[in-house]
Design a protein around this motif. Structure first.
Motif, PDB file in Angstrom:
ATOM      1  N   ARG A  63       2.540   7.026  -0.832  1.00  0.00           N
ATOM      2  CA  ARG A  63       1.441   6.194  -1.325  1.00  0.00           C
ATOM      3  C   ARG A  63       1.469   6.172  -2.842  1.00  0.00           C
ATOM      4  O   ARG A  63       2.011   7.060  -3.484  1.00  0.00           O
ATOM      5  CB  ARG A  63       0.113   6.737  -0.834  1.00  0.00           C
ATOM      6  N   ALA A  84      -4.005   6.261  -4.305  1.00  0.00           N
ATOM      7  CA  ALA A  84      -3.998   5.466  -3.072  1.00  0.00           C
ATOM      8  C   ALA A  84      -4.370   4.005  -3.329  1.00  0.00           C
ATOM      9  O   ALA A  84      -4.865   3.321  -2.455  1.00  0.00           O
ATOM     10  CB  ALA A  84      -4.904   6.084  -2.019  1.00  0.00           C
ATOM     11  N   GLU A  86       4.484  13.830   2.802  1.00  0.00           N
ATOM     12  CA  GLU A  86       3.321  12.938   2.796  1.00  0.00           C
ATOM     13  C   GLU A  86       2.882  12.704   4.240  1.00  0.00           C
ATOM     14  O   GLU A  86       3.707  12.655   5.143  1.00  0.00           O
ATOM     15  CB  GLU A  86       3.682  11.592   2.145  1.00  0.00           C
ATOM     16  N   ASP A 125       0.799  -1.221   0.000  1.00  0.00           N
ATOM     17  CA  ASP A 125       0.000   0.000   0.000  1.00  0.00           C
ATOM     18  C   ASP A 125       0.834   1.275   0.000  1.00  0.00           C
ATOM     19  O   ASP A 125       0.300   2.364  -0.129  1.00  0.00           O
ATOM     20  CB  ASP A 125      -0.939  -0.010   1.207  1.00  0.00           C
TER      21      ASP A 125
END
Length: 171
Positions: free
Chosen positions: A112, A116, A106, A83
């Motif tokens: 990311r 996302a 971030e 992720d």
């Protein structure tokens, strides 16, 4: 005269017994609270599966218009989605621990992926970083979200950490 001495000794003895009982009670209560709280803390940390793996497919350091940019192509060569990742760099050639945060502000220092969305196995992602100081090596630690007790928890995949020498100097 002897009676008063005996009474004074008896009063002193009862004060000592009171202190001993008070200290014993505090120690026993501390032990009970310790074991009770120990049951509330998780014994194992949140961990990623062993087959999480990434590598730097390509990197390029470019200079122009007063800016130095580092372009990284990161590929997921593991069996699971990732992720995002923590991205850190070193500021000297001899530095061993990467301490410079390269996530460019971030949230949480986590880089990311586009929209996302997780990076699926076999896919690559390009990250372009505008450098303000020279970076000689980078360290990337992938992250995943794991569902534990019906909650989405962040897991740092420290076993899948990679390091790469990049030697990108700012003019």
């Amino acid at each position: 005269l002897q009676r008063t001495k005996f009474k004074m000794n008896k009063l002193g003895l009862s004060a000592i017994v009171g202190y001993v009982l008070l200290i014993s009670f505090a120690i026993i209560m501390g032990g009970i609270i310790y074991y009770w709280m120990k049951s509330y803390t998780p014994s194992d940390g949140i961990a990623c599966p062993d087959d999480v793996s990434i590598f730097i497919e390509n990197f390029e350091c470019t200079h122009g218009e007063g800016l130095t940019k580092l372009s990284l192509t990161i590929k997921n060569n593991g069996k699971f989605n990732i992720d995002g990742y923590f991205l850190r760099g070193t500021g000297t050639l001899t530095q061993e621990v990467a301490t410079i945060d390269l996530s460019e502000g971030e949230p949480g220092g986590i880089v990311r992926f586009l929209n996302a969305e997780p990076l699926n196995p076999g896919n690559s992602d390009v990250k372009i970083i505008e450098l303000t100081k020279s970076v000689y090596s980078i360290e990337i630690v992938p992250i995943r979200y794991e569902i534990i007790e019906n909650k989405n928890r962040l897991a740092t995949c420290s076993k899948a950490k990679i390091s790469e020498k990049v030697n990108c100097e700012v003019d």
